[in-house]
Design a protein around this motif. Structure first.
Motif, mmCIF file in Angstrom:
data_model
loop_
_atom_site.group_PDB
_atom_site.id
_atom_site.type_symbol
_atom_site.label_atom_id
_atom_site.label_comp_id
_atom_site.label_asym_id
_atom_site.label_seq_id
_atom_site.Cartn_x
_atom_site.Cartn_y
_atom_site.Cartn_z
ATOM 1 N N GLY A 178 0.819 -1.215 0.000
ATOM 2 C CA GLY A 178 0.000 0.000 0.000
ATOM 3 C C GLY A 178 0.848 1.258 0.000
ATOM 4 N N MET A 179 1.961 1.238 0.766
ATOM 5 C CA MET A 179 2.854 2.399 0.779
ATOM 6 C C MET A 179 3.476 2.629 -0.588
ATOM 7 N N LEU A 180 3.822 1.548 -1.278
ATOM 8 C CA LEU A 180 4.369 1.697 -2.633
ATOM 9 C C LEU A 180 3.311 2.230 -3.593
ATOM 10 N N GLN A 181 2.066 1.757 -3.436
ATOM 11 C CA GLN A 181 0.993 2.282 -4.291
ATOM 12 C C GLN A 181 0.781 3.770 -4.041
ATOM 13 N N ASP A 182 0.787 4.162 -2.755
ATOM 14 C CA ASP A 182 0.645 5.586 -2.442
ATOM 15 C C ASP A 182 1.822 6.384 -3.000
ATOM 16 N N ALA A 183 3.020 5.804 -2.918
ATOM 17 C CA ALA A 183 4.202 6.494 -3.450
ATOM 18 C C ALA A 183 4.083 6.678 -4.958
ATOM 19 N N CYS A 184 3.549 5.662 -5.638
ATOM 20 C CA CYS A 184 3.364 5.782 -7.091
ATOM 21 C C CYS A 184 2.341 6.864 -7.421
ATOM 22 N N SER A 185 1.252 6.911 -6.655
ATOM 23 C CA SER A 185 0.248 7.957 -6.890
ATOM 24 C C SER A 185 0.834 9.342 -6.650
ATOM 25 N N ALA A 186 1.599 9.467 -5.552
ATOM 26 C CA ALA A 186 2.221 10.760 -5.265
ATOM 27 C C ALA A 186 3.212 11.141 -6.354
ATOM 28 N N ALA A 187 3.968 10.164 -6.833
ATOM 29 C CA ALA A 187 4.939 10.439 -7.892
ATOM 30 C C ALA A 187 4.232 10.860 -9.172
ATOM 31 N N ASP A 188 3.111 10.207 -9.490
ATOM 32 C CA ASP A 188 2.379 10.569 -10.703
ATOM 33 C C ASP A 188 1.817 11.985 -10.586
ATOM 34 N N ASN A 189 1.301 12.325 -9.409
ATOM 35 C CA ASN A 189 0.796 13.699 -9.204
ATOM 36 C C ASN A 189 1.924 14.720 -9.325
ATOM 37 N N ALA A 190 3.088 14.374 -8.743
ATOM 38 C CA ALA A 190 4.230 15.295 -8.830
ATOM 39 C C ALA A 190 4.710 15.427 -10.267
ATOM 40 N N ARG A 191 4.714 14.297 -10.977
ATOM 41 C CA ARG A 191 5.120 14.345 -12.392
ATOM 42 C C ARG A 191 4.187 15.252 -13.181
ATOM 43 N N THR A 192 2.880 15.098 -12.951
ATOM 44 C CA THR A 192 1.899 15.933 -13.656
ATOM 45 C C THR A 192 2.114 17.411 -13.342
ATOM 46 N N ALA A 193 2.343 17.700 -12.052
ATOM 47 C CA ALA A 193 2.538 19.099 -11.660
ATOM 48 C C ALA A 193 3.835 19.661 -12.240
ATOM 49 N N GLU A 194 4.901 18.833 -12.244
ATOM 50 C CA GLU A 194 6.199 19.319 -12.725
ATOM 51 C C GLU A 194 6.184 19.603 -14.224
ATOM 52 N N LYS A 195 5.445 18.778 -14.975
ATOM 53 C CA LYS A 195 5.462 18.981 -16.425
ATOM 54 C C LYS A 195 4.317 19.871 -16.919
ATOM 55 N N LYS A 196 3.444 20.302 -16.001
ATOM 56 C CA LYS A 196 2.320 21.137 -16.423
ATOM 57 C C LYS A 196 2.761 22.409 -17.139
ATOM 58 N N PRO A 197 3.768 23.142 -16.614
ATOM 59 C CA PRO A 197 4.190 24.341 -17.368
ATOM 60 C C PRO A 197 4.639 24.009 -18.788
ATOM 61 N N LEU A 198 5.323 22.865 -18.943
ATOM 62 C CA LEU A 198 5.746 22.469 -20.287
ATOM 63 C C LEU A 198 4.545 22.100 -21.138
ATOM 64 N N ASP A 199 3.593 21.356 -20.545
ATOM 65 C CA ASP A 199 2.387 20.994 -21.289
ATOM 66 C C ASP A 199 1.618 22.235 -21.714
ATOM 67 N N ASP A 200 1.514 23.185 -20.804
ATOM 68 C CA ASP A 200 0.798 24.422 -21.135
ATOM 69 C C ASP A 200 1.495 25.165 -22.268
ATOM 70 N N LYS A 201 2.828 25.190 -22.243
ATOM 71 C CA LYS A 201 3.568 25.874 -23.294
ATOM 72 C C LYS A 201 3.391 25.161 -24.631
ATOM 73 N N VAL A 202 3.459 23.813 -24.603
ATOM 74 C CA VAL A 202 3.253 23.045 -25.832
ATOM 75 C C VAL A 202 1.843 23.270 -26.374
ATOM 76 N N ALA A 203 0.851 23.282 -25.464
ATOM 77 C CA ALA A 203 -0.530 23.497 -25.900
ATOM 78 C C ALA A 203 -0.702 24.874 -26.534
#
Length: 333
Positions: free
Chosen positions: A130-155
């Motif tokens: 469960g801790m690994l699953q939570d870590a994966c979810s947190a990592a995915d959220n962080a990945r989304t947040a980190e690349k959002k400025p790039l996604d917005d620029k590409v869009a």
């Protein structure tokens, strides 16, 4: 002789090189599951104690006791030492990586081919998973947040260019794309008319050349048996005329129907393409299925497998069964 290696499920590991957390987890696991490996337990315990003492010493050096107040009796002013520079805070990725690495070390200690035998072990593994699953979810959220400025620029870049060059199949085709399509339709009608005329001239020229050739060959045969020089000369003229007409027919067949071009621009020409649609005849779909079962059986099998995988997720369809397939129940966490 003292033990120098820890026998993990992935091979021997030098105890002296093991990080504190890895060594601690390995020690706890041996004490819990394999207490008979006393030599390894003793060596790991000594290694863990040594690393723990080193970390404690480093922590004590990093936070020395505050000196007592001096200078109140008129003695020389004592300058306090500069405080150690504060470490920069961890970035989101650094924190996520540290968490992952720690959890994966623990996961490696459990997932080593040895079965779970008690409820306590199952609970521990369940919490770790469960801790690994939570870590994966947190990592995915962080990945989304980190690349959002790039996604917005590409869009933003994509939207700017799409206003003009978005493909015609898009919900909102680009302005230039629509203009190209409209001009293409306009040119296609004209070029098709020109091509139809060229084909008609080609047929007429080919027919005239064939008729002239037939006459010339007949005259040539007559000239072989005649004693009249004029007849022979007429046969030669007819052969030359037939050759000229044949050359003209070939020239017409090579004519290009096009528009534009020049100054580095590509000429606009007709392009032949083909579309396919159902014939509408009775039994057409069965005929097509039999054809592709014979010519492309792998593609048909893949299609049927995709349909079956979709149906098996539907409780009603699953209860009815799927002809040609076996439904197996598979348990997973």
């Amino acid at each position: 002789m003292s033990v120098t290696h820890y026998k993990s499920s992935k091979g021997a590991v030098v105890i002296a090189d093991m990080p504190l957390r890895y060594a601690t987890n390995a020690l706890n696991k041996l004490r819990r599951d394999e207490p008979e490996r006393a030599d390894e337990i003793e060596a790991l315990a000594a290694h863990v104690d040594r690393l723990g003492a080193e970390e404690a010493a480093k922590a004590e050096q990093a936070e020395p006791d505050q000196p007592s107040m001096i200078g109140h009796n008129g003695g020389p002013q004592v300058e306090e030492p500069d405080a150690p520079a504060a470490k920069p805070p961890l970035t989101p990725w650094e924190a996520i990586k540290i968490n992952f690495d720690d959890l994966l070390v623990e996961a490696g200690n459990w997932a080593d081919g040895v079965e779970i035998t008690t409820q306590d072990q199952a609970d521990t593994v369940g919490r770790l998973r469960g801790m690994l699953q939570d870590a994966c979810s947190a990592a995915d959220n962080a990945r989304t947040a980190e690349k959002k400025p790039l996604d917005d620029k590409v869009a933003e870049i994509q939207a700017r260019y799409n206003e003009y060059i978005a493909p015609i199949k898009n919900r909102q085709p680009g302005k230039a794309t629509k203009a190209i399509a409209a001009l293409g339709n306009l040119l296609a009608a004209y070029l098709k008319k020109q091509d139809d005329e060229r084909r008609e001239r080609e047929r007429a020229a080919a027919k005239a050349a064939a008729e002239a050739a037939a006459k010339a060959l007949a005259a040539r045969e007559e000239a072989k048996t005649t004693s009249d020089i004029a007849v022979m000369e007429d046969a030669d003229v007819l052969l030359a005329d037939a050759a000229a007409l044949l050359k003209q027919a070939k020239s017409v067949s090579r004519e290009k129907v096009q528009a534009g071009g020049g100054e580095g621009l590509r000429a606009q020409t007709l392009r032949t393409s083909y579309v396919v649609e159902p014939s509408g005849k009775e039994g057409a779909w069965n005929d097509a299925l039999r054809h592709y079962m014979r010519t492309r059986p792998e593609a048909i099998r893949d299609l049927l497998l995709d349909l079956a995988r979709s149906d098996v997720r539907n409780p009603g369809l699953r209860a009815q069964g799927i002809p040609g397939f076996i439904i197996r129940e598979v348990k997973g966490v």
